[in-house]
Design an enzyme around this catalytic site. Sequence first.
Site, PDB file in Angstrom:
ATOM      1  N   SER A 159      36.738 115.034  10.843  1.00  0.00           N
ATOM      2  CA  SER A 159      36.914 115.465  12.159  1.00  0.00           C
ATOM      3  C   SER A 159      37.800 114.455  12.827  1.00  0.00           C
ATOM      4  O   SER A 159      38.434 114.686  13.821  1.00  0.00           O
ATOM      5  CB  SER A 159      35.679 115.887  12.882  1.00  0.00           C
ATOM      6  OG  SER A 159      34.894 114.877  12.743  1.00  0.00           O
ATOM      7  N   ASP A 338      29.770 112.818  23.232  1.00  0.00           N
ATOM      8  CA  ASP A 338      30.528 113.103  21.915  1.00  0.00           C
ATOM      9  C   ASP A 338      30.783 111.727  21.392  1.00  0.00           C
ATOM     10  O   ASP A 338      31.513 110.946  22.208  1.00  0.00           O
ATOM     11  CB  ASP A 338      31.360 114.144  21.818  1.00  0.00           C
ATOM     12  CG  ASP A 338      31.869 114.553  20.303  1.00  0.00           C
ATOM     13  OD1 ASP A 338      32.634 113.772  19.926  1.00  0.00           O
ATOM     14  OD2 ASP A 338      31.408 115.832  20.040  1.00  0.00           O
ATOM     15  N   HIS A 340      33.016 111.365  19.038  1.00  0.00           N
ATOM     16  CA  HIS A 340      34.485 111.406  18.301  1.00  0.00           C
ATOM     17  C   HIS A 340      35.244 110.548  19.361  1.00  0.00           C
ATOM     18  O   HIS A 340      35.352 110.595  20.504  1.00  0.00           O
ATOM     19  CB  HIS A 340      35.008 112.908  18.404  1.00  0.00           C
ATOM     20  CG  HIS A 340      34.484 113.621  17.172  1.00  0.00           C
ATOM     21  ND1 HIS A 340      32.995 114.260  17.415  1.00  0.00           N
ATOM     22  CD2 HIS A 340      34.767 113.647  15.587  1.00  0.00           C
ATOM     23  CE1 HIS A 340      32.590 114.908  16.187  1.00  0.00           C
ATOM     24  NE2 HIS A 340      33.757 114.441  15.308  1.00  0.00           N
TER      25      HIS A 340
END
Length: 366
Positions: A159, A338, A340
């Site tokens: 991802s 998050d 990411h």
Amino acid sequence: MIRKLILLFIIQTPLLLVAQDSEPAASDFVKATDPHIIVEGRYAASAEGGVRMGFPGVVLHLHFRGSALTMRASSSSDEAFFSVAVDGGKPVRLQMRWGKHDYAILNETPPGDHLIEIARLTESWEGVCNVLGFNLGPGGSLLTPPELPARKFLFIGDSITCGANADYDANTPKNERTQNNTQWSNAQETFGKILARDLDAQCELVSYGGRGMTRDWRGLTTVCNAPQYYTNALPDDPSTYWDPQRYVPDLVAICIGQNDFNRGVPDEKVFVNTYAQLVEKIRKDAPNSWIFLLDSPMFKEGTNRSILHKYLEEIAAKVNDPRVKLARVSFYPGNPSDGHPTAANHRAIAKELEPIFRQALASDNS
């Protein structure tokens, strides 16, 4: 010249969705596999002449002459997003809807020539999309688009490489968020795409959120992890074999391992051997490519980062290839909710890697 680009973003009412039951006139409709349309990235052609895409970052390049352009496409979910950029302008988002629909790309535009890029932004698990073709409108035509750069890059990952949550915005209203927050995914602003633009290269993202080298984020080894989806045109469909000679990269970067560690440290021998075998497969497919093994930018300094880097050192030693290199990547914190990397983080990662990649490529010309 004034043009109007229709933006279909988080559509809440079918009145905003340009959908038609009637087929466009045959003379006005061009299939997506028409030679005037250049597809950058990995895809599978459908029987009806469409471009089926599951991997993120696939881009359709069109040179359109006319005043109105509509894209006919189908999607297996409501979670897939595309971006549409016209004549180098700021891209706008287009949300796909389950089933087959027509989407207005250009509308109420004075006749003229336009360079158009339509890119898949979202991750592999967020649906397979099939772009069937384009209605060119009365008098519309496709011209040959500019050639893509000769240099080719390939980025393999999870991802992170997909650009999950790269466009995170805490101020996005709840009624404008999808179930999986896919409105924040942006494959076009990943470190791989940025490096390709900066170093004048094509870019192919062969990446799948939640997957690893030996097991996925749940610890499953029976799903398509990197060695499996690397060989596919559609990540979860082994029947869509990808012929590696269709795209032979000059440079490959592998950024994977984050999910392998999600259920604890993966078995050293299994991880190292599996990873090395994938590198050797890539070397067979691309005999002259540079291959870089990257750290995970989501690992803080500590045990997992150290172990993964140790594994990567073992892999490089096992492969024993002077054109297989380690490339350190720093930790980046993502956003408060998050982990990411954000778009700014991706730019920083690209800045770290750019001189390393540039030096390797320059050595081929010295």
